[in-house]
Design a protein around this motif. Structure first.
Motif, PDB file in Angstrom:
ATOM      1  N   ALA A 178      30.702  38.397  38.040  1.00  0.00           N
ATOM      2  CA  ALA A 178      30.356  39.816  37.988  1.00  0.00           C
ATOM      3  C   ALA A 178      31.616  40.679  38.022  1.00  0.00           C
ATOM      4  O   ALA A 178      31.781  41.610  37.225  1.00  0.00           O
ATOM      5  CB  ALA A 178      29.435  40.172  39.155  1.00  0.00           C
ATOM      6  N   PHE A 179      32.512  40.342  38.948  1.00  0.00           N
ATOM      7  CA  PHE A 179      33.751  41.103  39.085  1.00  0.00           C
ATOM      8  C   PHE A 179      34.583  40.974  37.808  1.00  0.00           C
ATOM      9  O   PHE A 179      35.141  41.957  37.302  1.00  0.00           O
ATOM     10  CB  PHE A 179      34.510  40.565  40.296  1.00  0.00           C
TER      11      PHE A 179
ATOM     12  N   GLU B  87      40.263  34.397  38.325  1.00  0.00           N
ATOM     13  CA  GLU B  87      41.105  34.047  37.179  1.00  0.00           C
ATOM     14  C   GLU B  87      40.282  33.289  36.131  1.00  0.00           C
ATOM     15  O   GLU B  87      40.363  33.560  34.940  1.00  0.00           O
ATOM     16  CB  GLU B  87      42.306  33.217  37.656  1.00  0.00           C
ATOM     17  N   THR B  88      39.457  32.328  36.606  1.00  0.00           N
ATOM     18  CA  THR B  88      38.624  31.575  35.677  1.00  0.00           C
ATOM     19  C   THR B  88      37.626  32.489  34.974  1.00  0.00           C
ATOM     20  O   THR B  88      37.401  32.384  33.773  1.00  0.00           O
ATOM     21  CB  THR B  88      37.870  30.457  36.421  1.00  0.00           C
ATOM     22  N   ALA B  89      37.035  33.409  35.748  1.00  0.00           N
ATOM     23  CA  ALA B  89      36.044  34.319  35.161  1.00  0.00           C
ATOM     24  C   ALA B  89      36.702  35.214  34.107  1.00  0.00           C
ATOM     25  O   ALA B  89      36.147  35.417  33.026  1.00  0.00           O
ATOM     26  CB  ALA B  89      35.397  35.163  36.250  1.00  0.00           C
ATOM     27  N   LEU B  90      37.897  35.716  34.409  1.00  0.00           N
ATOM     28  CA  LEU B  90      38.580  36.569  33.433  1.00  0.00           C
ATOM     29  C   LEU B  90      38.878  35.793  32.158  1.00  0.00           C
ATOM     30  O   LEU B  90      38.743  36.320  31.049  1.00  0.00           O
ATOM     31  CB  LEU B  90      39.877  37.127  34.030  1.00  0.00           C
ATOM     32  N   PHE B  91      39.258  34.520  32.336  1.00  0.00           N
ATOM     33  CA  PHE B  91      39.519  33.666  31.179  1.00  0.00           C
ATOM     34  C   PHE B  91      38.241  33.451  30.364  1.00  0.00           C
ATOM     35  O   PHE B  91      38.228  33.592  29.140  1.00  0.00           O
ATOM     36  CB  PHE B  91      40.102  32.331  31.662  1.00  0.00           C
ATOM     37  N   LEU B  92      37.129  33.152  31.071  1.00  0.00           N
ATOM     38  CA  LEU B  92      35.867  32.902  30.365  1.00  0.00           C
ATOM     39  C   LEU B  92      35.359  34.157  29.655  1.00  0.00           C
ATOM     40  O   LEU B  92      34.839  34.078  28.539  1.00  0.00           O
ATOM     41  CB  LEU B  92      34.804  32.405  31.348  1.00  0.00           C
TER      42      LEU B  92
ATOM     43  N   LEU C  58      35.675  43.972  35.251  1.00  0.00           N
ATOM     44  CA  LEU C  58      37.072  44.263  34.929  1.00  0.00           C
ATOM     45  C   LEU C  58      37.338  44.124  33.437  1.00  0.00           C
ATOM     46  O   LEU C  58      38.208  44.783  32.889  1.00  0.00           O
ATOM     47  CB  LEU C  58      37.992  43.317  35.705  1.00  0.00           C
ATOM     48  N   THR C  59      36.564  43.249  32.781  1.00  0.00           N
ATOM     49  CA  THR C  59      36.783  43.043  31.352  1.00  0.00           C
ATOM     50  C   THR C  59      36.128  44.141  30.526  1.00  0.00           C
ATOM     51  O   THR C  59      36.722  44.703  29.616  1.00  0.00           O
ATOM     52  CB  THR C  59      36.217  41.679  30.917  1.00  0.00           C
ATOM     53  N   TYR C  60      34.878  44.445  30.875  1.00  0.00           N
ATOM     54  CA  TYR C  60      34.118  45.386  30.045  1.00  0.00           C
ATOM     55  C   TYR C  60      34.050  46.784  30.642  1.00  0.00           C
ATOM     56  O   TYR C  60      33.748  47.745  29.958  1.00  0.00           O
ATOM     57  CB  TYR C  60      32.699  44.858  29.833  1.00  0.00           C
ATOM     58  N   GLY C  61      34.278  46.885  31.946  1.00  0.00           N
ATOM     59  CA  GLY C  61      34.164  48.176  32.618  1.00  0.00           C
ATOM     60  C   GLY C  61      35.339  49.077  32.315  1.00  0.00           C
ATOM     61  O   GLY C  61      36.256  48.695  31.587  1.00  0.00           O
TER      62      GLY C  61
ATOM     63  N   VAL D 139      30.634  31.963  42.612  1.00  0.00           N
ATOM     64  CA  VAL D 139      30.489  31.981  41.153  1.00  0.00           C
ATOM     65  C   VAL D 139      29.952  33.333  40.697  1.00  0.00           C
ATOM     66  O   VAL D 139      30.486  33.966  39.775  1.00  0.00           O
ATOM     67  CB  VAL D 139      29.556  30.843  40.680  1.00  0.00           C
ATOM     68  N   ALA D 140      28.903  33.808  41.393  1.00  0.00           N
ATOM     69  CA  ALA D 140      28.271  35.066  40.995  1.00  0.00           C
ATOM     70  C   ALA D 140      29.240  36.239  41.133  1.00  0.00           C
ATOM     71  O   ALA D 140      29.392  37.054  40.215  1.00  0.00           O
ATOM     72  CB  ALA D 140      27.016  35.309  41.832  1.00  0.00           C
ATOM     73  N   VAL D 141      29.921  36.317  42.291  1.00  0.00           N
ATOM     74  CA  VAL D 141      30.836  37.436  42.521  1.00  0.00           C
ATOM     75  C   VAL D 141      31.988  37.395  41.522  1.00  0.00           C
ATOM     76  O   VAL D 141      32.350  38.418  40.930  1.00  0.00           O
ATOM     77  CB  VAL D 141      31.379  37.412  43.973  1.00  0.00           C
ATOM     78  N   SER D 142      32.543  36.189  41.280  1.00  0.00           N
ATOM     79  CA  SER D 142      33.660  36.079  40.343  1.00  0.00           C
ATOM     80  C   SER D 142      33.252  36.517  38.944  1.00  0.00           C
ATOM     81  O   SER D 142      33.953  37.294  38.293  1.00  0.00           O
ATOM     82  CB  SER D 142      34.171  34.633  40.273  1.00  0.00           C
TER      83      SER D 142
END
Lengths: 287, 201
Positions: free
Chosen positions: A51-52, A129-134, A56-59, A46-49
């Motif tokens: 953070a990554f 994929e879930t993290a990018l969506f969130l 990728l979204t804001y970096g 969860v943490a790695v997803s």
């Protein structure tokens, strides 16, 4: 906002069902000491997803499409390998438990790290994929000039409902007697793992690494609409895709037939001995 | 576990991860259409429309910012000139969300597709990528690898492993060696000693 809710529900189910079964198994087979390993794997994923995904979204850099599909696809296939190992480990341990002859060797051989990996892969394979969506939903909520919280709230609710369903499954698994528990959860996991495998194959087909993306085995998307509740549940639990390619179907069959046969044969052999039914009361700490 | 063993077991996975990450990244757009030389495109997807801010772009790393203005989940695809091969896609674009597709594209003819509700052929339109002189065979990323190993004896613990990798590691093909350095780390001091005192005894 149903659409965002359903995405959250689907991704949540994909991540949490395997974990809930493994937790139920560890608690019922009196291996609570291994729970910590499983949960640390889940937490790490969860943490790695997240953070990554945030990076990728804001970096300054995003991930190319090919890389994202490769990550999702190959992690899914590795996850299948580990879940399969887990199914037979569970079955074997269940057999030993029947006579309550669990040795220290079994305890050590199982390996804390394997459970860390099972937890990490079960959640991490679709974690990015879930993290990018969130994060996309978060960005919509924080948008300049009046963001909208709807998508974020809806997807968070979807995730929460998925976690709730996984918890119910965990509780439900306690109502089965021990012998049935190992047979049914194992059989269910074989089906789940097969779905994950065909999903991984689909990802690799989309990435262009495997051929046959347009060679369709069946397309029932007019009956089971991909954006419907039914499709969400089928996809979230069994990774059933309304439009399935020949290669996906083939991978599914080639996995299910031998694995299920082998599993059922093992369960039959075990069935000769009656398994004493022990009633464990699940405690809150295990959830 | 000897230092040699621990080094051997960590180097390859680490290198793989590093190569994967360094080659897989692409520059995110800044949101300004002109800043990337027309390589940032906005896509407005609804149930009935798939509107792009431009129907062509120069070859290179393109960024499509797909905004779902409809009420259903949508997907966005960039397809090859056969209308089938997927060049890039982004899924799970919920209503009200904006998600990016970053993809490196050589010149040629393409199709853009929005797929509201994730069904059917989607809303298609032709898309052209014009010659630009940009290298599209790689992501053109300025990146590298950095190995760090702590070993008891570099002659057996590091040089051996490096030589093995140089001979047998398939990834060597993609590496260009730049430089290396060796540092001696003296043992820690005991009570009343100074750092490295043991070396002078």
């Amino acid at each position: 906002m149903t659409a965002n809710f359903l995405i959250g529900l689907r991704e949540g189910l994909e991540a949490s069902l395997v974990v809930s079964i493994v937790v139920a198994y560890l608690v019922r087979s009196d291996r609570r000491e291994l729970l910590r390993g499983l949960w640390s794997g889940v937490a790490a994923a969860v943490a790695v997803s997240l953070a990554f995904g945030a990076l990728l979204t804001y970096g300054p850099r995003g991930l190319t499409f090919e890389a994202q599909e490769l990550i999702g696809g190959s992690l899914s296939i590795v996850a299948v390998a580990f879940v399969t190992w887990m199914i037979f480990w569970m079955a074997a341990a269940g057999r030993r438990m029947a006579g309550d002859l669990r040795s220290e060797v079994d305890r050590a051989a199982a390996g804390r790290w394997s459970l860390v990996l099972v937890g990490a892969l079960a959640v991490g394979r679709e974690g990015l994929e879930t993290a990018l969506f969130l994060w996309a939903a978060t960005r919509a909520a924080a948008a300049e000039g009046g963001g909208t919280w709807g998508p974020l709230a809806a997807s968070a609710l979807g995730l929460a409902v998925a976690a709730g369903l996984a918890y119910l499954l965990y509780r439900g698994a306690f109502r089965l007697d021990l012998g049935r528990f190992f047979t049914w959860t194992g059989g269910f996991l074989v089906l789940v793992a097969a779905g994950v495998l065909s999903y991984g194959v689909h990802d690799l087909q989309e990435a262009g690494l495997l051929p046959g993306l347009h060679t369709i085995l069946f397309d029932v998307s007019h009956v089971i609409e991909p954006s419907s509740w039914l499709a969400t549940l089928l996809k979230g639990v069994l990774n059933f895709s309304p439009t399935t390619t020949v290669l996906e179907g083939l991978a599914w069959l080639l996995y299910v037939v031998p694995t299920m046969t082998f599993f059922v044969l093992q369960a039959r052999r075990r069935g000769g001995r009656t398994v004493p039914s022990r009633t464990h009361v699940p405690s809150g700490s295990a959830s | 576990v000897t230092p040699l063993h621990s080094l051997r077991s960590i180097t390859l996975p680490t290198a793989l991860a590093a190569v994967l990450l360094s080659s897989a990244c692409a520059v995110n757009s800044t949101g300004e259409p002109d800043e990337a030389g027309g390589r940032t495109l906005s896509v407005t997807a609804s149930g009935a429309e798939c509107a792009l801010s431009a129907t062509s772009a120069p070859a290179g790393t393109l960024s499509f910012e797909v905004d779902n203005a409809g009420s259903e989940v949508t997907e966005f695809y960039l397809l090859g000139d056969d209308g089938q091969r997927i060049i890039g896609e982004v899924e799970n674009i919920g209503p009200g969300l904006t998600r990016n597709l970053v993809v490196t594209v050589p010149e040629g003819d393409y199709y853009t597709v929005c797929k509201p509700g994730m069904t059917g052929e989607g809303i298609r339109a032709a898309f052209e990528v014009t010659p630009s002189g940009d290298d599209t065979t790689t992501t053109g990323l300025d990146a590298g690898l950095f190995f760090l190993a702590f070993v008891r004896d570099p002659r057996s613990g590091f040089i051996d492993v490096q030589n093995r990798m140089a001979r047998h590691d398939a990834l060597m093909e993609y590496l260009t060696f730049t430089s290396s350095a060796l540092f001696a780390v003296p043992p820690g001091p005991g009570g009343g000693e100074f750092v490295g005192q043991a070396l002078f005894a």
